[in-house]
Write a protein that holds these residues in place. Structure first.
Motif: not given
Lengths: 131, 444, 220, 353
Positions: A71-72, A90, A92, A99, A101, A110, A114, A117, D12, D16-20, D22-23, D26-27, D76-77, D80
């Motif tokens: 994902a991303l 994580h 890219n 990142a 963790f 994760l 979700q 989703d 969305r 981009v999923s919810r997982r994405g 959340l990722k 986090s980042a 990268t993130v 975004l």
């Protein structure tokens, strides 16, 4: 990297941050086992010497679970040899780390599917069935 | 009680007879303070400036001072004794005087009166403090200047004031004048001594002291015996025989000069080449080390202590001493102005050993020896007597620990002071004179 | 200069003024005292090897004569320990050496920081102990002047700020560093006017006492 | 991203999923140096975030700051974040040119009155405003004009934050920092020469996420990134503690990676995130590469002595000045002693009299 490796700079330094980190993980595990919430540690927030991150990884070792979330860009999730201690990386789309963790938990958030989703999945499945 | 002790007590009584006059009238307080300051200014030079600038107020000098050690009175710390001088230096001469002056109190008449006690009653100028100072400050020379300042203000203890005036004006001390000398010599010559008086054509003159003449005439005879034995062409002069210098003791530099000049002029007039000083510490110092500086020129003669004469004659083979002592033991009392301040440290010990004595050194001795407690006029001051006896006690313990059969010294003042001290506590170790011992051991 | 920080001031104008005052004052005081010149001793010397006598005294006064040792042992040992600890901290801490090198043009090896930290702490503790002794011992209390106490304070400040800067105690590092430098500058300025001058005066004083007694034939 | 969309909807719509998401959160939290526990909060805020307008002005600068940002991490993130903002004016990056460009700026200012974020890199010459102009408008005027209606200003780079290189002595253009001109708007200084790209995006992420000014230090820098000095977070710190220093750049100590204090490292007085965030996708930072910190995120770092002069050295002046002082001391000493001696002579004379 062969040309970089020839530069004769080495550091035999330890910041002294590895040991406390491992203790922090131990305490977090105990809390988790005692019914409390999990803990997440951002590896970027610690000053670590070159090589220390690898040492932490090596110390934690590899456990039974490995997962990859796409994902991303890819996210690598690995349980260490200490159950309940997860290493999450994580990346890219270019495969560069954005990142890292350490999560002390039963299962990293994760990895769960979700609800949003799932809803989107239901929508998609239904539209699939409709056609 | 032996005859010497009897005479010592008589002399003490005679000193007590001196009217304890109050300070001389005539000078106003301001004049006194100004005179003291001027005296300080005269004596302060680059050396003293370095000394005063170097002192870090560590207070170690107190641990060398017999008066502090025996009383634990912090005001007797040597560094405190020269505090007035430091003040004047910081107000008037220091390169930083513009900064120090507002913060440094001026000297007052009360200061001078207070410090009189510290530098006259509680200091014999023994210079033990000079030996301990880790910074190398010449402490005693600074205290000496304070004494001279108080002397210049005419605030010295009245008894010293009278005595130095007597010497300055009448060339006599407690009545001991040329006539007195003549009588003593006549008696001694009758007993077989051969003391030439006022002889023309001599090249050596002998100096004695009031103490010796009144208390220890035998020591004078011993001096004569030694000088005759070595064949010196010597004499004594009835108008210049006194080695004691009450001007020095009282801190009166003018009186000091008058007394020194008498000897120097006489010697010059008579063509004297050598002046021999009998058993006295400060008499030796005032002539040998201070004489030329007092007169402002080099002296036309050499100055020797009788100890140096004996030691030199022994070395030359002109004087032989019999080894009769048979191992009996002595402790040598180093007179501070002969040893620590005079440089005569080895000679007395060599002489004693050559006569067969076993020397039992006191715990501290030689350069670090304790003062007898009576030097530099201390022993004539009734105001200082209590302190003096305390210091004697310190000495007595040193002697007792050394455990020698007798105590030998080479200064009439030490001898007098030790005798009086011993009498007060009924201490019976014999206290003897080095020259008399030498005379007794001379081969005929 | 606008926007000058405390550290800029401490490293620039502050340091320069302090050094100028230090040089000016030290030379002024030494020359001013010595140029008063001595009254020449006219008496005949027993020993004329003055240089030897003087140098000897410089050496011998470094330790007390045996006769005195027992009575002044505490001061003797604590005095040595204090100076030694101070010099180790001042002279062998790598950043200090760089400072000296920038002025003197040469350098020397440094010691590990743990040793520096230890000696700095020891020096501080000893100086405080000596301060307490000064304030309580009857003799020292009597003879002490404002100079004695101010000098102790002025020397304590660089020690304390230095240790604090090193251990990252108190304010931000650059502020502590600035305070440390400023305290050193305060000491440099105070130096020529105070008893701290003993560092320059001790050897001359010992030397002249050595020659004074040497003239009379005594090893002082 | 449409202006009426919030970020959650936008992502969305981009698949981009919810997982994405959340990722991404986090980042972003990691980027803003927030604790991982804040991710939920960040996620909630970000999902509802509106797309802010950003106007980027470049004055007396070298474009290094922009280079730092654009060359940093290829998509990268953080990118975004840039997708999530509306960069309405940036004369290096925008396609528009000439009047069109300026018109875009004016339009954006008008449209987002009181809400847009003004990013500035480069210092402003005030001796003569003509030293630096854009489209005939002096930097000073443009800054005043654009700042008038902004929500907040981000001064990117040491030039904009503190005057930087153009402001270094002798400062021929009279260059000043943004904060010297604008005093009535919140200013966030993201100093550094250049600043760490992640720190720039971190600050923008903070706006995006919370819509507020982050906590700032005394110099107006976000404490999340400038709260600790390099020395405290430096991995070579243990060498400093042990007194192990590289003496030259090619000695044994340098090879072993010892502390660079003696080679002029300014880490102890420099506040920045290099030691933890690092550069080049976390590969390292100057000290790790073997060169001391030059304090580039500190005001007037150009004028604080040589980069290779150790921190403990100072500007002690010249040998001549010291000798001069000593000479003056000698003269004063002699004069003082002569006066003192005359006092002494007077005392001597009085005794004779």
């Amino acid at each position: 990297m062969s040309s970089l490796d020839t530069i004769p700079v080495t550091t035999e330094v330890a910041t002294g941050n590895v040991e406390p980190l491992l203790h922090e993980i131990r305490h977090a595990l105990k809390r988790l086992a005692g019914g409390e919430q999990g803990t997440t540690i951002d590896l970027k927030s610690l000053p670590l010497a070159p090589g220390e991150e690898e040492r932490i990884e090596a110390t934690l070792g590899t456990g039974e679970v490995r997962a990859e979330v796409d994902a991303l860009g890819p996210t690598l999730i690995r349980e260490t040899s200490y159950p309940g201690v997860w290493l999450i990386t994580h990346k890219n789309a270019d495969n560069a780390v954005v990142a890292r963790f350490i999560e002390v938990t039963y299962i990293p958030e994760l990895l769960r599917s979700q609800p949003e989703d799932i809803d989107a999945g239901i929508d998609r499945l239904e539209s699939e069935l409709r056609t | 009680m032996n005859s010497q002790t009897t005479r010592a007590l008589e002399m003490e009584a005679a000193l007590e007879q001196i009217e304890p006059t109050i300070e001389r009238k005539g000078l106003s307080d301001d004049e006194r303070v100004e005179r003291a300051k001027q005296a300080f200014l005269r004596k302060l030079d680059g050396r003293k400036a370095v000394d005063l600038d170097t002192c870090i107020h560590c207070g170690m000098c107190a641990e060398a001072c017999p008066f502090y050690l025996t009383t634990q009175n912090e005001k007797y710390a040597p560094v405190h004794k020269y505090r007035l001088l430091r003040r004047l230096y910081r107000r008037r001469l220091s390169p930083m005087r513009w900064l120090y002056k507002p913060f440094t109190p001026d000297i007052t008449i009360d200061d001078l009166r207070e410090w009189r006690h510290y530098v006259f009653d509680a200091c014999t100028g023994c210079a033990r403090c000079d030996m301990i100072c880790p910074m190398g400050v010449n402490v005693s020379s600074l205290i000496r200047i304070v004494r001279e300042g108080i002397g210049a203000a005419d605030l010295m203890p009245p008894r010293l004031q009278r005595l130095k005036n007597e010497q300055r004006d009448k060339n006599s001390i407690v009545g001991v004048d040329g006539e007195y000398l003549r009588n003593v010599v006549a008696t001694l010559n009758d007993q077989g001594a051969d003391i030439p008086l006022d002889k023309d054509g001599a090249d050596t003159m002998l100096l004695t002291t009031v103490t010796e003449l009144r208390l220890f005439p035998t020591a004078l005879a011993a001096n004569a015996k030694i000088l005759n034995k070595i064949g010196a062409n010597w004499t004594m002069y009835t108008d210049a025989f006194e080695a004691a210098n009450l001007g020095y003791v009282a801190g009166d530099t003018k009186a000091l000069r008058t007394a020194t000049a008498r000897i120097v002029e006489k010697a010059r007039e008579q063509g004297i080449k050598t002046v021999v000083v009998g058993e006295t510490g400060h008499g030796y110092q005032t002539l040998r080390w201070l004489g030329a500086n007092t007169m402002g020129e080099r002296l036309p003669f050499d100055v020797y202590s009788i100890l140096e004469v004996v030691a030199q004659a022994q070395a030359d083979g002109r004087l032989e001493l019999k080894q009769q002592a048979n191992g009996s033991s002595v402790s040598y009392q180093d007179p501070c102005r002969l040893s620590r301040k005079g440089g005569i440290l080895e000679q007395p010990r060599r002489i004693l050993e050559s006569m067969g004595y076993e020397i039992r050194e006191t715990e501290v001795h030689g350069r670090e020896d304790y003062c007898c407690g009576g030097g530099c006029g201390e022993y004539v001051l009734s105001t200082g007597s209590k302190l003096r006896h305390k210091v004697f006690d310190l000495k007595r313990h040193q002697f007792e620990d050394a455990g020698a059969d007798e105590v030998v010294t080479a200064c009439a003042s030490c001898r007098y002071n030790l005798l009086i001290g011993a009498e007060k506590v009924e201490w019976d170790t014999p206290i003897t004179s080095l020259v008399e011992t030498v005379a007794a051991h001379m081969a005929d | 200069m606008e926007n000058m920080t405390l550290l800029d001031f401490a490293r620039g104008p502050g340091l320069q003024w302090a050094l100028w005052i230090f040089c000016l004052g030290v030379v002024w005081r030494i020359v001013g005292a010595m140029y008063l010149l001595g009254n020449k001793d006219l008496s005949k010397a027993r020993r004329t090897n003055y240089i030897r006598s003087g140098l000897r005294a410089i050496l011998t006064r470094s330790t007390p004569a045996e006769a005195f040792e027992e009575k002044i042992r505490f001061q003797h040992i604590s005095g040595y320990a204090w100076h030694l600890a101070l010099f180790v901290s001042v002279l062998f801490f790598a950043p200090h050496i760089l400072f000296f090198e920038s002025i003197l043009g040469f350098s020397w090896p440094h010691l590990p920081n743990t040793i520096i930290l230890f000696s700095g702490a020891v020096a501080t503790a000893l100086l405080i102990a000596l301060l307490i002794r000064r304030a309580t011992h009857p003799v020292q209390r009597l003879i002490s002047t404002a100079d004695d106490y101010i000098s102790i304070a002025v020397v304590l400040l660089p020690l304390i700020t230095g240790l604090a800067a090193f251990a990252h105690i108190g304010l931000r590092y650059e502020t502590m560093l600035a305070l440390h430098l400023l305290s050193v500058e305060l000491m440099l300025i105070w130096y020529p006017f105070s008893k701290l001058m003993h560092a320059f005066m001790t050897f001359p004083a010992r030397y002249q006492t050595g020659t004074f007694f040497g003239h009379r034939g005594i090893k002082a | 991203m449409r202006k009426d969309q919030n970020l959650g909807e936008y992502l969305r719509s981009q698949g981009v999923s919810r997982r994405g998401f959340l990722k991404f959160c986090s980042a972003t939290a990691s980027l803003m140096a927030l604790p991982p526990s804040a991710v939920a909060q960040v996620a909630e805020a970000l999902a509802a975030a509106r797309r802010p307008s950003v106007i980027w002005l470049s004055f007396q600068e070298c474009t290094g700051c922009t280079e730092s940002l654009t060359r940093s991490h290829s998509p990268t993130v953080e990118s975004l974040i840039f997708d999530a903002i509306s960069l309405d004016y940036h004369h290096t990056l925008q396609a528009a040119a000439g009047h069109g460009a300026e018109a875009a700026r004016e339009a954006a200012q008008e449209e987002n009155k009181g809400e847009y974020i003004l990013v500035v890199d480069g210092s402003i010459p005030v001796d003569n405003p003509a030293y630096s102009t854009i489209a005939g408008i002096s930097n000073l005027d443009m800054l005043k004009d654009s700042a008038k209606d902004c929500f907040a200003i981000v001064s990117v780079g040491t030039c904009a934050a503190f005057g930087g290189l153009p402001g270094a002595a002798p400062n021929p253009t009279g260059a000043v920092a943004v904060s010297d001109i604008i005093t009535d708007k919140p200013i966030i200084n993201v100093s550094g020469c250049p600043p760490i790209p992640v720190v720039i995006t971190g600050v923008l992420a903070h706006f995006l996420t919370f819509g507020t000014i982050p906590e700032l230090d005394a110099l107006g820098r976000p404490t999340a990134f400038f709260g600790q000095n390099i020395h405290d977070r430096c991995y070579r710190r243990p060498f400093y503690e042990r007194g192990e220093f590289a003496e030259t750049f090619d000695d044994e100590g340098a090879r072993k990676g010892w502390c660079l204090y003696k080679l002029g490292c300014k880490g102890p007085i420099t506040y920045n995130a290099c030691a933890t965030v690092k550069w080049n996708q976390g590969m390292g930072f100057p000290i790790q590469a073997g060169h001391g910190c030059i304090a580039c995120s500190e005001p007037r770092f150009w004028d604080k002595g040589g980069f290779y002069d150790a921190l403990s050295t100072g500007d002690w002046g010249t040998r001549e000045a010291l000798l001069g002082a000593a000479g003056a001391g000698a003269a004063l000493g002699v004069a003082s002693a002569i006066r003192a001696r005359s006092r002494k002579k007077k005392a001597m004379a009085e005794e004779e009299a």
